[in-house]
Scaffold this motif. Structure first.
Motif, mmCIF file in Angstrom:
data_model
loop_
_atom_site.group_PDB
_atom_site.id
_atom_site.type_symbol
_atom_site.label_atom_id
_atom_site.label_comp_id
_atom_site.label_asym_id
_atom_site.label_seq_id
_atom_site.Cartn_x
_atom_site.Cartn_y
_atom_site.Cartn_z
ATOM 1 N N ALA A 55 0.840 -1.202 0.000
ATOM 2 C CA ALA A 55 0.000 0.000 0.000
ATOM 3 C C ALA A 55 0.873 1.249 0.000
ATOM 4 C CB ALA A 55 -0.896 0.004 1.223
ATOM 5 N N VAL A 56 0.441 2.213 -0.762
ATOM 6 C CA VAL A 56 1.160 3.484 -0.834
ATOM 7 C C VAL A 56 0.505 4.451 0.160
ATOM 8 C CG1 VAL A 56 1.772 5.418 -2.309
ATOM 9 C CG2 VAL A 56 1.691 3.097 -3.242
ATOM 10 N N LEU A 57 1.343 5.034 1.020
ATOM 11 C CA LEU A 57 0.825 5.985 2.002
ATOM 12 C C LEU A 57 0.548 7.323 1.330
ATOM 13 C CD1 LEU A 57 3.187 5.213 5.008
ATOM 14 C CD2 LEU A 57 0.833 4.502 4.705
ATOM 15 N N PRO A 58 -0.533 7.978 1.732
ATOM 16 C CA PRO A 58 -0.851 9.275 1.121
ATOM 17 C C PRO A 58 0.144 10.353 1.588
ATOM 18 C CG PRO A 58 -2.393 8.801 2.900
ATOM 19 C CD PRO A 58 -1.537 7.576 2.717
ATOM 20 N N ASP A 59 0.327 11.353 0.775
ATOM 21 C CA ASP A 59 1.205 12.466 1.094
ATOM 22 C C ASP A 59 0.430 13.457 1.968
ATOM 23 O OD1 ASP A 59 3.236 14.295 1.196
ATOM 24 O OD2 ASP A 59 2.769 15.177 -0.767
ATOM 25 N N LEU A 60 0.856 13.585 3.235
ATOM 26 C CA LEU A 60 0.147 14.444 4.178
ATOM 27 C C LEU A 60 0.818 15.806 4.366
ATOM 28 C CD1 LEU A 60 -0.807 11.828 6.917
ATOM 29 C CD2 LEU A 60 -2.222 12.730 5.078
ATOM 30 N N THR A 61 1.876 16.061 3.610
ATOM 31 C CA THR A 61 2.571 17.338 3.792
ATOM 32 C C THR A 61 1.706 18.571 3.529
ATOM 33 O OG1 THR A 61 3.535 17.076 1.583
ATOM 34 C CG2 THR A 61 4.903 16.456 3.458
ATOM 35 N N PRO A 62 0.689 18.528 2.653
ATOM 36 C CA PRO A 62 -0.164 19.715 2.507
ATOM 37 C C PRO A 62 -0.952 20.045 3.785
ATOM 38 C CG PRO A 62 -0.437 18.287 0.608
ATOM 39 C CD PRO A 62 0.387 17.536 1.603
ATOM 40 N N PHE A 63 -1.095 19.070 4.668
ATOM 41 C CA PHE A 63 -1.859 19.273 5.899
ATOM 42 C C PHE A 63 -0.959 19.488 7.119
ATOM 43 C CE2 PHE A 63 -4.351 16.534 3.077
ATOM 44 C CZ PHE A 63 -5.432 17.377 2.857
ATOM 45 N N LEU A 64 0.323 19.703 6.905
ATOM 46 C CA LEU A 64 1.271 19.883 7.997
ATOM 47 C C LEU A 64 0.977 21.156 8.791
ATOM 48 C CD1 LEU A 64 3.547 18.253 9.113
ATOM 49 C CD2 LEU A 64 5.134 19.480 7.663
ATOM 50 N N TRP A 65 0.332 22.124 8.151
ATOM 51 C CA TRP A 65 0.001 23.364 8.864
ATOM 52 C C TRP A 65 -0.931 23.101 10.038
ATOM 53 C CZ3 TRP A 65 -4.989 25.155 9.302
ATOM 54 C CH2 TRP A 65 -5.932 24.572 8.455
ATOM 55 N N ILE A 66 -1.770 22.064 9.917
ATOM 56 C CA ILE A 66 -2.680 21.702 11.006
ATOM 57 C C ILE A 66 -1.879 21.186 12.202
ATOM 58 C CG2 ILE A 66 -4.563 20.159 11.700
ATOM 59 C CD1 ILE A 66 -5.501 20.235 8.764
ATOM 60 N N ALA A 67 -0.841 20.414 11.917
ATOM 61 C CA ALA A 67 0.010 19.894 12.990
ATOM 62 C C ALA A 67 0.717 21.038 13.716
ATOM 63 C CB ALA A 67 1.029 18.912 12.418
ATOM 64 N N TRP A 68 1.230 22.028 12.961
ATOM 65 C CA TRP A 68 1.917 23.162 13.587
ATOM 66 C C TRP A 68 0.952 23.976 14.444
ATOM 67 C CZ3 TRP A 68 6.678 22.670 14.249
ATOM 68 C CH2 TRP A 68 7.512 22.124 13.289
ATOM 69 N N ASN A 78 6.135 26.682 6.696
ATOM 70 C CA ASN A 78 5.133 25.887 5.978
ATOM 71 C C ASN A 78 4.340 26.762 5.022
ATOM 72 O OD1 ASN A 78 2.135 24.943 5.835
ATOM 73 N ND2 ASN A 78 3.299 23.076 6.276
ATOM 74 N N LEU A 79 3.913 27.921 5.506
ATOM 75 C CA LEU A 79 3.119 28.815 4.651
ATOM 76 C C LEU A 79 3.950 29.395 3.509
ATOM 77 C CD1 LEU A 79 0.989 30.682 7.353
ATOM 78 C CD2 LEU A 79 0.282 28.821 5.844
ATOM 79 N N LEU A 80 5.266 29.468 3.699
ATOM 80 C CA LEU A 80 6.144 29.943 2.626
ATOM 81 C C LEU A 80 6.537 28.830 1.664
ATOM 82 C CD1 LEU A 80 8.445 32.359 4.655
ATOM 83 C CD2 LEU A 80 6.592 32.968 3.078
ATOM 84 N N GLY A 81 6.077 27.589 1.937
ATOM 85 C CA GLY A 81 6.317 26.473 1.027
ATOM 86 C C GLY A 81 7.594 25.707 1.284
ATOM 87 N N GLY A 82 8.172 25.830 2.474
ATOM 88 C CA GLY A 82 9.413 25.125 2.801
ATOM 89 C C GLY A 82 9.194 23.641 3.019
ATOM 90 N N ALA A 83 10.251 22.866 2.895
ATOM 91 C CA ALA A 83 10.207 21.411 3.112
ATOM 92 C C ALA A 83 9.944 21.120 4.584
ATOM 93 C CB ALA A 83 11.523 20.785 2.673
ATOM 94 N N TRP A 84 9.424 19.924 4.876
ATOM 95 C CA TRP A 84 9.070 19.564 6.241
ATOM 96 C C TRP A 84 10.265 19.603 7.168
ATOM 97 C CZ3 TRP A 84 11.261 15.567 8.809
ATOM 98 C CH2 TRP A 84 11.919 14.602 8.044
ATOM 99 N N TRP A 85 11.436 19.145 6.693
ATOM 100 C CA TRP A 85 12.619 19.136 7.541
ATOM 101 C C TRP A 85 13.090 20.559 7.843
ATOM 102 C CZ3 TRP A 85 16.818 21.534 5.511
ATOM 103 C CH2 TRP A 85 16.850 21.694 4.113
ATOM 104 N N PHE A 86 12.873 21.478 6.916
ATOM 105 C CA PHE A 86 13.238 22.867 7.149
ATOM 106 C C PHE A 86 12.256 23.526 8.121
ATOM 107 C CE2 PHE A 86 13.677 27.394 5.800
ATOM 108 C CZ PHE A 86 14.989 27.556 6.227
ATOM 109 N N GLN A 87 10.998 23.091 8.103
ATOM 110 C CA GLN A 87 10.004 23.584 9.058
ATOM 111 C C GLN A 87 10.395 23.196 10.480
ATOM 112 O OE1 GLN A 87 5.977 22.446 7.911
ATOM 113 N NE2 GLN A 87 6.537 22.605 5.735
#
Length: 159
Positions: free
Chosen positions: A2-15, A49-58
């Motif tokens: 199974a392929v896991l969905p990409d959740l990075t667009p929703f990372l702002w909710i986690a922050w 995140n709002l500026l479009g940076g990678a998750w590791w940079f966030q």
């Protein structure tokens, strides 16, 4: 597989959730530590995140911002808070040195006084007690349970 969905667009909710969690913990501790961590999450994590940076940079930006706030702003805020909070005596400690007026005559060294705060207390005379009649001014020297120890107030007239 199974392929896991990409959740990075929703990372702002986690922050945002992390910042709210830190704020709630800060309200329980009141030490400004979690406030700095929450601000680091908002400024560093959510900002990148709002500026479009990678998750590791966030994560890196949130950690760096939190550390910067913890070691620079927090000590300044704590110093300012502690400077403005002067020690104000309360309860029994506030009675030492307060003025009072004798309301019942002293018999065998015991009488009654009405303190300047409006409370009436059983009192004992400290010292010789010369010139301490009903209506005289006295000052509280000590507190022993429910009894105050008083001494005659010194006259401030230099006329």
């Amino acid at each position: 597989m199974a392929v896991l969905p990409d959740l990075t667009p929703f990372l702002w909710i986690a922050w945002l959730s992390l910042a709210v969690l830190f704020l709630v913990v800060e309200l329980l501790t009141l030490e400004l530590t979690f406030l700095m961590l929450g601000a680091g999450s908002l400024i560093g994590g959510l900002g990148v995140n709002l500026l479009g940076g990678a998750w590791w940079f966030q994560v890196l930006a949130a950690a760096a911002t939190s550390a910067l706030l913890l070691f620079t702003i927090r000590p300044l805020l704590l110093r300012a808070l502690h400077r403005s909070s002067a020690l104000i005596p309360t309860n029994v400690d506030a009675l030492y040195g307060i003025g009072a007026r004798v309301v019942a005559p002293f018999v065998d060294g015991a009488g009654s006084v009405k303190l300047d705060n409006g409370e009436t207390w059983t009192a004992r005379l400290s010292g010789d007690g010369v010139g301490v009649d009903v209506g005289s001014r006295v000052v509280v020297q000590a507190v022993h349970g429910a009894t105050v120890e008083v001494v005659a107030e010194r006259s401030t007239d230099h006329g």
